[in-house]
Each structure stands twice: as structure tokens, then as C-alpha cells.
Write a protein that holds these residues in place. Structure first.
Motif, short mmCIF file in Angstrom:
data_model
loop_
_atom_site.label_atom_id
_atom_site.label_comp_id
_atom_site.label_asym_id
_atom_site.label_seq_id
_atom_site.Cartn_x
_atom_site.Cartn_y
_atom_site.Cartn_z
N TYR C 158 0.88 -1.16 0.00
CA TYR C 158 0.00 0.00 0.00
C TYR C 158 0.92 1.21 0.00
N PHE C 159 0.79 2.03 -0.99
CA PHE C 159 1.71 3.16 -1.14
C PHE C 159 3.16 2.68 -1.12
N GLY C 160 3.36 1.50 -1.70
CA GLY C 160 4.70 0.97 -1.78
C GLY C 160 5.22 0.34 -0.51
N GLU C 161 4.42 0.38 0.54
CA GLU C 161 4.88 -0.11 1.83
C GLU C 161 4.48 -1.58 1.99
N PRO C 162 5.45 -2.46 2.22
CA PRO C 162 5.09 -3.87 2.35
C PRO C 162 4.54 -4.25 3.73
N TYR C 163 4.83 -3.43 4.74
CA TYR C 163 4.46 -3.81 6.11
C TYR C 163 3.38 -2.88 6.63
N THR C 164 2.13 -3.29 6.52
CA THR C 164 1.02 -2.49 7.03
C THR C 164 0.02 -3.42 7.71
N HIS C 165 -1.03 -2.81 8.21
CA HIS C 165 -2.03 -3.66 8.90
C HIS C 165 -2.88 -4.47 7.92
N GLY C 166 -2.69 -4.28 6.65
CA GLY C 166 -3.42 -5.07 5.66
C GLY C 166 -2.60 -6.20 5.06
N THR C 167 -1.37 -6.37 5.52
CA THR C 167 -0.47 -7.31 4.84
C THR C 167 0.23 -8.33 5.74
N PRO C 168 -0.02 -8.40 7.05
CA PRO C 168 0.87 -9.23 7.87
C PRO C 168 0.88 -10.70 7.47
N PHE C 169 -0.25 -11.21 7.01
CA PHE C 169 -0.29 -12.66 6.80
C PHE C 169 0.26 -13.03 5.42
N ARG C 170 0.28 -12.09 4.49
CA ARG C 170 1.00 -12.35 3.24
C ARG C 170 2.50 -12.38 3.53
N ARG C 171 2.96 -11.42 4.27
CA ARG C 171 4.39 -11.40 4.61
C ARG C 171 4.76 -12.66 5.41
N ALA C 172 3.90 -13.01 6.36
CA ALA C 172 4.18 -14.19 7.19
C ALA C 172 4.23 -15.44 6.32
N SER C 173 3.32 -15.49 5.36
CA SER C 173 3.30 -16.64 4.46
C SER C 173 4.58 -16.68 3.62
N GLU C 174 4.93 -15.53 3.08
CA GLU C 174 6.15 -15.46 2.27
C GLU C 174 7.40 -15.83 3.07
N GLU C 175 7.39 -15.45 4.35
CA GLU C 175 8.56 -15.71 5.18
C GLU C 175 8.58 -17.12 5.77
N GLY C 176 7.55 -17.91 5.42
CA GLY C 176 7.54 -19.29 5.90
C GLY C 176 7.19 -19.45 7.35
N LEU C 177 6.49 -18.46 7.89
CA LEU C 177 6.16 -18.51 9.32
C LEU C 177 4.92 -19.34 9.60
N LEU C 178 4.13 -19.58 8.56
CA LEU C 178 2.83 -20.23 8.75
C LEU C 178 2.83 -21.63 8.16
N ASP C 179 2.06 -22.48 8.79
CA ASP C 179 1.83 -23.82 8.27
C ASP C 179 0.67 -23.72 7.29
N HIS C 180 0.98 -23.90 6.02
CA HIS C 180 -0.03 -23.66 4.98
C HIS C 180 -1.17 -24.69 5.00
N GLU C 181 -0.97 -25.76 5.72
CA GLU C 181 -2.04 -26.76 5.82
C GLU C 181 -3.03 -26.41 6.91
N ALA C 182 -2.72 -25.42 7.67
CA ALA C 182 -3.46 -25.28 8.92
C ALA C 182 -3.71 -23.82 9.28
N SER C 183 -4.00 -23.02 8.26
CA SER C 183 -4.26 -21.61 8.56
C SER C 183 -5.64 -21.23 8.06
#
Lengths: 314, 314, 314, 314, 314, 314
Positions: C158-183
Motif C-alpha cells: 500500500y503506497f509501496g509499503e510492504p508492512y502495514t495492517h493489511g499485509t501481515p499474513f502475506r508477509r508471514a506466508s512469504e517468510e515461511g512462518l505459517l503452516d499452509h495446511e493449517a491456517s
């Protein structure tokens, strides 16, 4: 009966926002000295443990009741035509002495009952249910109780004080004012002090219908079970406005999430019509926390529903 | 003194909206066990005659005090550097028994004085000034009083109750806690019960500076006259937030129009610096009636002004 | 364990409106240096796209949590007795640099986890879920996620910013923090930017339970399906308060109509007890938009429900 | 000039509460492509240190400006007749990058100046004064500054960030945007971080008129002294709405008691008419904290007063 | 006179927050059928051009008047003892037909005057001043007018309607209801439609004391000039609550900054005591925009000040 | 069609809180002179019987609509891409003459229809449905009506006035604007004047689905029955925001408890997609009674849902 009933000020002649704020624009005692049902304000809130302000409840509920119209379609009744309802004004209760206040309230309500009329008391905090039950029980003996509330209100003492808004039904139970076979709490939820709170309450004979019960079984089923339990006993109905969810009743002192919708509450009240209601109260409206009068409007409508409970089922 | 003073949490490291809400982000007693001045909350409002809610005053004033910074330019002082100020938390006072509460409050404040420290008490309703004066007078003998308020608070009883927020200074006078040569009310205005209210008050030795006096003569002239009257006596300063106009302090229980501006009040407080202040209170903040924290912000700043009164004039 | 647990300040000795506002009147770390669960405020809202103000969330939720009592009847647990819960205060995060703030938050929560304790973080805006997941995942590996929210929060920038309140779970997914089978997302509703929002989200492995699903199937059925999906995996639970309908939670930044009732949310939280919860957050309470604290009271109760999730099922 | 001026929507044909909310119901650029003065919204609040929300300032001030009428009796001018004033809408500024936002704002305002027009910018937080001064100074060289505010806004950095709402005038001073012989603060009050704040500020050449100066000497005398100091220099006027007392402007982020009345502020603005004003801003209106639009109405009127400053004195 | 005066409900027996909300807890006509002064509500707001809601003014002012006590120290009078004051309730006026409403209001007030009593009317919007003046003038001939207001209210028509809240004094002037030698506006400020507004107004014989005049010369000097101008003529006093600054009276329809403080207004009212006041109104309280009742409390106090104007100077 | 559709301002370039407040940040007519659907504000509230203020409805709903995004997942449509939607601004209607206003509104909406476009009107009070139906019926003949409301709005006259917010559908029925085989009320509840209200309404051919029906049978079943009843007839959809419970829509004039949730209402609207909708309105948003914009946000979303009804089902 030849007595001519004085109803609401005619809204086609005086706009509903005009005129002195009696409940539902009903007559005062001066205008209708004989009456079947009295609306009585009890502006007392010295028994609260958290947010005070319910002393302004009666005036706020009266102001919000301007919107009420005479015909109640769900029951097909016109309570202000079938019954002479008056607004008796408020009982003067000391804000400084709980015991003096309890005496004044009991005396005031007993005087209403002595005329043969029944009452709906508008609190004030829930402490007032105790003197109300004392007055009612003095006339009818131990009564059944249907108590809508987020909280049990059967705690024991608080800061050494036995008479607070958290204790009226324990005191009433101890004083023999309640019929232990026929007393129910509806809408209970929220955190407690200990598991013993529930055990104590059960020991006093109360049956609990939590909000989860209402959600799962539906308000009609709960009402049916209540009817069966109460039967023809004289019944006192007490509504703490915090039985409603804070979304529906923000203007109260000890809000608990996960509460009833106003629709659920109204449905249950309508479905217990025909029981032998001898007195009612609506308590814990704290206007300083209200918004756009939504809590006071809810309370005014609950009073109105209670009035229909006094109309004989034909 | 070698003691190292613990001041505010550093706002350049922890944003002012962060962290637990002690007054002005000052240390607790655990963090600074030896102290010169204590901030003490007194969440008690069972003495009110109209709108309650001042029991939430201490928490609201603390939250609003996050904005305070360490340097006070008008006096050229840094009170949190010159003095070890701590937030002692609140005195637990029964909401149900005025007498029990008075005892708890007196005891709590006496304990502060016993350490050699002075205090600013945050109410709570004005009833708390009586136990505060009892504690102060037990140490210093009869004290001078500068009392900022819309109301005299020298009424007698209300519903038979001698101890209410309308009576602390009559009781204090009767109990010999006040120096009758050196007690003043500032900011008085509004309707009274009778002309006798003024006569009674004068009989107790109070001098009155009404808001009209402040308006006509200016706050500096009034302060100068107060200074002259008080002299070196031990002095207690009590500010009922309703001394401010409702425009400046809507969040209070018995608002009276035509009040002081916050600028006038602050000017008078600054101009009495150098007097021998031994204790202070700020009372009657009722947050449920506040808006955008303006009343609580005013109260927090008044506490801050009071703290500068404890800084020695060099 | 011989450690003596320090619970809430005793409400029969200190009124619930009194004392410093730690969460639920629980001890600070100074009072209970060893603990099982930490309440951590994260007053950060520089990631919001519409109404700001969640930086005041932690202080508002603490103030509203004064009403919580120790026994939780639905689960039959007493979380403050079974677990040593402390209020660690707030993490200081820069309001001006999102990246600096993310680092501070991650570091602060990692330090909690390093003690062996688990945490409930109180936001702040939803941006904080990313550093929380980084901290949790660093300890537990990719975690399951149960995310209650009106919004997916898997937008990109959003406005070029990757880290906002609308993006945490995309970033978390990209960073491998989440279990994709169980979210899973629960409570999703409202307008989107494009159909691609859903496709993207699905591509990250999320399963969506919309509010309509909750309405049609009931919260218990949804919870059962979630339990089955998550199984014994380490689980992070994130509640954006806007998952509730604006009627229940007006005090938030991006309200969407048609939301959950607090009853539905609480039921789902209760029905997932027994899962292996390793961390939680409640975010997006914006007190300037709240009324009568109803949003903050809801958030405080959700924190309380989360604490019961940490109590072992016996 | 033959150009026909497009004024306000005619309030006798379209009620003032109707129609799209341009400032004072003035034309957009599409309706009046050539203009003398532009109203420009700058909804940016990522520079705030306490209460955010000024991003909603421009829309709130526009809504509140519906009440403005065309004739300004104190000056005998009709600014919308004498000048073509347009509402250019808002400058889009990133909420996530202060530096990007500063660039966008500077560029947007420079574009206005490039047309030969002057502007009144509606914030947004006070950070926006820096790019405004950069744009103005690029055209006019170092400018005189009349800065109405409770705070100096010449602090240095906060959390390492040099560009915040507390620093614009230090940065402007460092960048050579200000005429050090002709810059004044008016309305300063409240606590500071240290005595050094004043020293630093003085070192940058600022003259301070505190609220006490205004109270003691009167707004006309202060204005006269400002006029004398500024003379014919190009002048930028910046009004932080918190220069008003919280009673007059509750809807702002860092309220300070003891402030100016709106009457005092308006008087000073009127008394500097005739100076060579080249640009203006009104900042720090945070609508979530406003009540009954009183802060936004004040800001709208201040914009209106500023517009009269652009009308040549004849 | 042997008639026994019925005063306020005794606040030592019935708390001030209790009982039906008559003005100042004074008797109704039923309780005191002979009276000297009548309080009459006129809940009519169909004449407003911006924010409506003054139809709820009478009920809000009555509720706020509970705080009034019987003794007025500034004048040394006890108006409820010297005069029989009653609350006559509200005049029923159509919300849909301005002309019908004007007729009803005139008739209602004329009926009061016919008893020999005088009145204070509580609006409602300022339209009601016209029928009030018609009633008063029918009895007394053309009357002097002291009109406190931010606005002239001598505009002509709006949307073709001659009778609105912006026109009563032009209509009154045209109808010969006013004494052109003795009519003044006080507190005028804010933007106008054109310079002609002032010219028109002057042509009707009005003298204007703007807020700047009050600020510069002081309220006592203005009052003295008013007294001199009015002399012994029958006088009507009309207070539009928006004469107060929005800080003091947010709850109104067309707020203008830079207004009077309540202290200034009250001072002027007190200083005209002794003039031959024959009727009064307080108008434009719009409770939906009020906060903590501060506007309604101001209006209630203004009514109280007006009542003292009816007490003979001895 | 080759016409290029102008959609919302791009939220990735201009933050949603920025820019002039057209509905959903859609173009004005100047920006998109040819259009399929027009949003038209109708700021008229002179027909209300209780709380006024809906004249500010259009501006509040526009402000609250900033949050709307372009993709509507429940229907899989992108209404701003499929249709050219414009915000036409407001119809200027006299606040003083109901008949003049009705004529202006009818004329304004007929002009929209004459372009071939359809409209969603944002009230204003419910009176505006009558001129809307006159305009629609003039083009399509008698139309089906789906009317969501707590009230029947088929009362006759009030204070002799035939055209008020309580009477539009009786007038419409009398004028032959409605198809009596295909008109329904949904969400009816609350007290009535008499049993005759229902009889009268039935006599006009209306079918009533009360809130109890919705609660018992579910919104999908009700919607299915409505679809069956309406069939291919041209349909007008009217939503009085008070069909929602006061918890969901406090900002309205005549609140009734026990109302619909926003989820129930939205579900019914979604389930009637595919009917032949020719015009819509959303009325009775009274912003002065709203909180945190929740009522206005609800109304904005309802308008958005209505727009999807205009998107052809493919």
C-alpha cells in the motif's frame, strides 16, 4: 367498571417530544387517582460496585418512553386502555444510607400495593429489588422470581456491606421472600469470583438459563420451560438491563459481552404472558454511559412489555 | 542528598501513550521507596448529591497526565528533578460506608505524612478533603486553606448525613482543623439554598473571592491578597474541578456556569508559589461526563502546578 | 510447582475501579518475576490505512479489564490461579519507522518466549501480528494460524509499503512462518479490491470461514472444523476486533457491517480450547471511536478467553 | 480583470447542508480553473507523537465550513467576491513514509504557487508546515513566520526521526527557510522537556508571545508588535488549532490548558491584515476527539479569516 | 398577598435528581393555579436553516434545571419565594406548518398574559420570538427589545419563507411590535450575507453591541448603555443560546466562534435588573449536539437569571 | 459499449480518507456525464415526527462510504466496473415547504430517469419515498415495493399534514403508484396507534414480514418468498435505516428495539438480486445521533448492496 381510563397524551394533538416527561406520556396520580398499575421511579444507586449513575435512570427512561404508542401488536393488547396506568413519580431515597433507602423504597412500594395496584419500578441499581420483594412478599407470601441479568446477584457481602446491587436475591432468599421451587435466572454469563458462586446460587434453589442456553434452544423454548416451572404462583419479574449485550445496552454499570439481543429478551417476556405477575422492575440503566438513548429506549420498551403482562389474557 | 531521583519514563525512548499509567509516568513506590511528594488516588464518590462517577477520577487523571513534560517554564522549575515524586496508587475506600471510607482515607494519607513526605490527593468527590485535613492537621495543627470551588462546601447535612461532598469544610471548621484567620474560598458562584449559607460560611471565618472578583480584579491581584492573608502558615490547597467553567471542565458532577477559565486558575496557583503548602487535593473529576479528556487533562495539569508549589523558591 | 501464584488484586479489599490499571489487576513482572503467560501491550498504529488510534488500545483494554473476575464458568477454569499471568507493560515501538517498530516488537516478544512463557499481545494495529509470528515461528517453526477478522490481511503493498495492517499474513506466508495446511480466516466479509484478493489468499493456503458460514452453520460447527484442521500443531490465534460487528465493536479503524456477535466469537474461542496455543494477539481497538468502553470491554474479555486456552485441559 | 468570479453555492437556492462538501461551498478547480487562492487539504498525520487522527482534518473542516457566509463584517470584505478562491481537494501523501509524504506535499503546494496563486493548507498534522515552507521559500526566499501554537515545534528529533509534528520550525530554520529577524510564536504555554527548549528556540531567532502575554497585554497590542516586527516581508501564517484552549478546540492531539479563546485568536488575525501574507496553514484538527464540530468550525473560521488576509487593503 | 407560594420540591427531602422534571422542580399549574410567572416550553424547530433539534430544548433545559437552588446571591433575591413561578408545560405546535405553529404559540402565550402573569418561554428555535412578541405587544404596545444572539435575525426570507429562525425581528419590526428607539442586539458576530444585512438592520432602528464591544468595554458598561437606552419602557428579553461561544454552548444549530462567555452574558443580565421586563425567551438549545448538558445547564441558568429580573428591586 | 467507465479514485494512489467526499469516491457528473446509475442525495427532513436531523444524512453517508472497495464478493460483481455510477450531488429541497420540496425531489429524480439511468436516493427522511415513487411510477407504471422498515409508514395524517415520513406509502397507494399485488414491508415491529393500523395497511395490499418472521424463518426464506411475490415486475426498494436494531443503527429518528441485524438485512438484499429493480432509497440516517459513524457506514454499505442489484445476473 365505570371508571373512565385516562390514557396517553394524544400524539396527534401534542407532539410526542412535547409535554412533561411522565412515562409514556401517561397521567400522574393527580390526573388519575385510581389506578391499576403504577410506574414508580426509584432513583437510587448507592449499592453499585463499579460504574454508578443509575440514579438518573428513571428520568432517562421516562424521556425515552415518549416514543411508545398505545397498541401492542404482538399481544393484541392496548395496555393503556385496558388498565389505568399512572406515573407516580419517584420514591425519595437517601443516597447516603443504604438502610434508610431500603426502608423508604419498601414503604413506597407497599403503599402502592396497598391500593390494590401493581407496579413496575424503574431503577436505580439492582439493590432496589430487595425492598420491592419485601413489599410484594408481605402481600403475597414468597413469590416466584424470573430474573433477567448477566449476573447472579446472589453474592454475599462486599466491603462488609450486605445490601448492594450484587446481593438482593441472596438476601431475599434468606428472608424467605422467594419461592425456592420457582425462581430462575435468565441470561447469566461472564466471569465469576469462584465456582462456589454457582454452588451457592443453586443451594438457594435458583435455576439458571445462561445466554448460551437461550442461543442454543431459542427464547421460546426457554420461556416455555419458565412457564411450566412457575405455574400459577405469584411472580415477580426483574430485568437488569445488562442482561442485554453491551451493543444493545451500553448505558449500564457492569457490562458483560455475549449478551442477549433485545429481540430475544422481548420474545421471552411476551411468551410468559399469562403468568400471575404481581410486580416488576427494570434496573441498572446508567444514562451517562448511554448513546442516542438506545439503552433507555430499550428499558422503556421493557417496561411497556411488562405492562402487557398485567393485561388479562382473554 | 545523595539519593538519586527517579523521574518520568523517558519519552524519547517510550512513547508517552505507552506504559502503565502512573501519574505523569512517574515511578511507583517500589521503584522509588523514598520520596518527597506522593500522588495518591482516592477513588471515592459516595458523598455526591447529584452526578456520581468521581470514583473513576484517579484513573482518568493518570491517563490524561501522560502528556506532562518535566520542565515547568512559568516557574522555571523541574519538579520531577527537584523532588522525588512517586505515584502511590489508590487508597482503598469502601463505596458503601462513608465513615469507613473516611477512616481509610485519613489513615492512608497520615501514613504518607508520617514518612515526611507531602501529598497531592486525586479524588474522588470533595468529601475526601475532610480526612485529608484531619491527617494534615494532626501533623501541623490548624492549617490555612485555599479552596477553589464553585461551591462553598460548608453546608451542614443532607438527608441527615453529616459527611458529604457539600460539607467537608464545615466539619473541618467544627473539628478545629482550619485556621479561621487564613481560610479562603475562590471561584464561588451559582445559586444557594439561602442567604444564610453565606452568613454561616462567614461565621466560620472564610473569606470569599467569587468569580466576579477574579474577573474584575484579575487573578494576580486575588493571588496577592491570598498570599498576604496566609503568610507563613501551613497551607492546604483544595481544588474542586468545578471551579472551572463547564466549558473547561464538563466532566464533573455539579456544574455551574460563569466559572473560571483554566488560565485564571493556573495563574492564581502560580502566584501563590512560595507559601508553605503541606498538602493538596484535586477532586470531582467525573470521567463519564468528560469529553476528549479535557477535564482530566485540566486536573492533571493542576496536579502538576501543585507539585511546583512544593519546589522551594530559590 | 512450589511457586506461589500471585493473582488479581482482591476485589473485596480494593474496589475494582481502584489501583493502577494492569490487565485484570494482575501483578507486574516486579511482583511476579516468574510467569507462565505474559500480557504485553504493543501500542503501535503506524500501519493503519484508515482511522488511526490503536496506539491507545493497550491502555484502554487494561482499563476495561478491571471488570474481569477470576473464575471462568464456561471452561470451569481459574486461569489466574492455574497459571502465573503477569502484565509486562508495553513494548516501546517507534511511531515513525515501521521497520524499527517491527524489530522492537519481535525482540520484545522473543524475550518473553525465551523465558518459556507464552504471551497475549494487545495491539496496536494488525501490523504487529507479523513480528509476533516471527518470534513465535523462530521458536516453534511454522505455526498454524486461526485468524478472526473482517479482512483477509493478505494484501500486498500500500503506497509501496510492504508492512502495514493489511499485509501481515502475506508477509508471514512469504517468510515461511505459517503452516499452509493449517491456517484459517474466520469472520471475513465486506468489499474487496478484486476477485484476485481471494485467489491470492487461497494460493497461500488459507481456508476462509466467512460470517455467513458462521451464521448458517453455527459457531460450534465452525470451531469443530477448525480443530480438525489444526490438530496438534503449534497454533497462533489472532483476533482483529473488527471481526465483531460495529454494533459490538465501534471502536476500530475499518468497520464492516454484518459481523460476528461477541457471543459467536466467544463460543468459537471456547470450542477450540485444547489446541496447542503458543501465542495470541487482540488488535485494532481504537478507543477514540469507542463508546462506553464496549469495544475495550470486548477486547478485555477476548484476552481473558485466550488465557483460558493456555490452561491445560484435564 | 474581466474574469468572472465563481463564488459560493447560493444558500438561498441550495440549503447550506446540501451539496458536495467543498470548503465553504466554493468551486472546484474544474469549475474555476483560474484562481487567486487555493484551499488545499493535506490529510497527513504520520508525524504525530500522541493522539493521531488529523488525517481526517480536511474533510471535517470542509463539512464544518458550510456555515460560512460571504461577507466578513470586521474587515468589510467579501473575500469570495474579491478573490477567486477554489477548493483544490487534497494532496495525496503516503501515510507510511514521512519523507515521501513531505515530497508530495511540497510538490503539490509548489504547483499551486507556480500558477501565481497563494494557498491555505488544511492539515493534517504540523509536520506539513515544513514542506509548505519549502515551497513558499523556494518562491519568496526566507519568509517571516507568525506561528500560533501551544507548542514551540522547534524540538529536534523524536525516536531518531527528524521530521515530525514537533520539529518543523527547527528544520525550517536549519534549512534557511525562515527570516530569523521576523519569526514569532504566539500562544505558547505548557510544560517543556527542559529549559534548553527555550534557549534553542531563541537561538533560532524566534520571539515568543505566550498566552500570558496575550492575556495581560491584550490581543491588539500583541498584533501591533507583530506587525511592527514583520513589516513588508513575505509572511507565512501557521495556526495549530491547539493554540486555542481545549474548551474551544477539544478535537486535537496534544491539548494544553490555559489557551487562547477563539475571540483572542481571531482578533490577532484581523489585526495583522495588511501584512504580505504568501501562504497559510491550519493544522492538527483531529475530528475523532471533536464534539459537535466545535473544533472544525473554529478551524473553518480561521481559514476564512486567513482568506481575508489575502484581500488587498484599500 | 395572602396566597401561599409553592416553591421548589425540597432538595433535603427529595434528591435533586428525583421527581418529574418540571423546571427547577417548581410546581405545575395544577399545584399552583395562580401564578406570577410562567415557564412555558415551546418545542418547535421547523424554522431552522441548518442543524435542527431544538424541539427537544424544553425537555433538556428542564432536566438540566434540577441543579438550581432557591437563593440568587448576586441579586440577593429568592425568586421562587418572591414570586409564584409555575411550569406550565409545553405549547403544542405543529411541526409541519409554520403558520399554524405561530398561531398556536401566540395564543398560548397570550393566554398566560391574560392571567396577568409574565412568562419565560423556552424554545425551540428563534422563530418563536415572533409570536411571543405579537402576544406581548398586543398587551403592552410596541416593546423594547434586548436581543442576545450571534446573529441579527433580521434577514428577510429563505426559500421564499418569511417566517424562519433568521427573520423574527424583521417581521416584528414590520408588524410594529418593537419600539424602534429601544431595541438592541448584543453579542453579534460572524459572517453575513452582505454589507446590506447591517444596513437593513440599522434601518429598522436596532443598535448593535458586538462581542468585540463586550470584550473591549466590558459587560457592565454595555449593560449600563442598554439600561439608559431602554429606560422605563416595557421590555422583551430574548436570548439565543448561540450568543455564547461554542465552548460554552455546543448544543445549538448555527454555532459561531468568538462568542460570549457565560460569565459575560450573566453579568449583563444581572446589570439590567430593574428594567420593566414583560416577557423573555431562551432559544436554540439543540440537545443532540450538547455534551454533558453544558448547553442545557447554561440555558437553565439563564432562565433563572430572567426570573430574578421579574423580582421587584426594593 | 465503448464508453470507458470511470470508477473510484484509486485507493493505492490517494488514501481513502483523502479527496472530496463523493459517494464511494466515485466521479461526479462532470467527470462522467453519461451514466447508468446515479447516487442522489436528498437532504430533506421536514417530515419527521420525532428526532430530526436526516438532512445531514447524505453528507454523512458519503463520508462513511470512503471505505467501500470495488469488488463485492458475495455476488462476484464489481458494480463500479460493470456500471457507470456517478454521484450527482444533492437535490435542493426547501426545508420550509413540504409540498415545494416534494415537487423539487420528484423533478430531480424524474430528470435522472429521463436519461435512462436508475438511481439510489440517500435521504433525508422517509417522506422522500413519495416523490421518488411518483417519478418511478411515471416511467414504469405502478411498481412493486420492497420496504424495509420498523414502521409501516402507511399512517394517514399528522397534525393535519398528509405528507410526512409516516405516510408515504399510504399516499403512494392512494395515488396508484404501487402494484398492490406485489408490495411488502419487511422488519416491522414496535408499538402502533391501534389495531386499525394493521387493518388499514392490509387493505392497501401490503404483505408484512415482521422481524419475528425474519428471526424464525431466516432471511433467506423471507427473501425467497419476496422474490416469488414480486416476479418480473418493476421494483422499488426502500430501506429505512431504522429497520436495523438501534445497536446497529443508533443514528436515526424513531428507534425501535428488537430490530434486524445488519447481517440479516444484507442477506435479504443479496437474495433478491435478479429482480427488476428500477429505483432505491436509503433514508432516516440522522448523524447527530450516530456514533463512530456506524449508522452511516451501514447505510453506505446498503447503498453498495443496492448497486449490485443493478448489475445484470449473467
Amino acid at each position: 367498571m365505570n371508571r373512565r381510563i385516562v390514557g396517553q397524551t394524544d400524539a396527534t394533538k401534542v407532539p410526542r417530544y412535547a409535554g412533561l416527561a411522565t412515562f409514556a406520556r401517561l397521567p400522574t396520580e393527580a390526573e388519575a387517582p385510581e389506578f391499576d398499575v403504577a410506574i414508580v421511579g426509584v432513583p437510587f444507586d448507592a449499592g453499585v460496585t463499579y460504574r454508578p449513575g443509575a440514579r438518573f435512570g428513571p428520568s432517562a427512561v421516562r424521556q425515552a418512553s415518549r416514543l411508545l404508542r398505545p397498541y401492542h401488536p404482538a399481544s393484541g393488547t392496548s395496555p393503556f386502555d385496558s388498565l389505568q396506568v399512572v406515573d407516580l413519580g419517584d420514591i425519595a431515597a437517601s443516597p447516603f444510607s443504604i438502610e434508610d433507602a431500603l426502608a423508604s423504597i419498601q414503604q413506597g412500594l407497599a403503599a402502592v400495593l396497598a391500593t390494590g395496584a401493581r407496579f413496575v419500578a424503574i431503577g436505580g441499581d439492582h439493590t432496589i429489588a430487595l425492598p420491592a420483594l419485601r413489599a410484594v412478599s408481605a402481600k403475597h407470601g414468597p413469590v416466584a422470581l424470573v430474573h433477567f441479568d448477566a449476573h447472579l446477584d446472589t453474592w454475599d457481602t462486599y466491603f462488609g456491606e450486605p445490601y448492594t446491587h450484587g446481593t438482593p436475591f441472596r438476601r431475599a432468599s434468606e428472608e424467605g421472600l422467594l419461592d425456592h421451587e420457582a425462581s430462575v435466572h435468565v441470561g447469566i454469563r461472564g466471569s465469576l469470583y469462584s465456582a462456589g458462586d454457582l454452588a451457592d446460587d443453586g443451594g438457594m434453589g435458583f435455576l439458571i438459563f445462561g445466554t448460551d442456553d437461550v442461543a442454543e434452544r431459542g427464547p421460546s423454548a426457554i420461556a416455555a420451560e419458565i412457564r411450566a416451572r412457575i405455574g400459577p404462583r405469584p411472580l415477580y419479574v426483574s430485568v437488569d438491563i445488562d442482561v442485554l449485550d453491551p451493543a444493545h445496552a451500553p448505558g449500564t454499570g457492569t457490562p458483560e459481552i455475549g449478551g442477549l439481543t433485545s429481540r430475544e429478551l422481548v420474545t421471552m417476556l411476551r411468551k410468559i404472558r399469562g403468568l400471575n405477575v404481581v410486580g416488576c422492575d427494570v434496573v441498572e440503566v446508567s444514562p451517562a454511559y448511554d448513546h442516542a438513548e438506545i439503552t433507555a429506549v430499550a428499558a422503556a420498551n421493557i417496561v411497556y412489555e411488562m405492562l402487557t403482562l398485567f393485561v388479562p389474557v382473554t
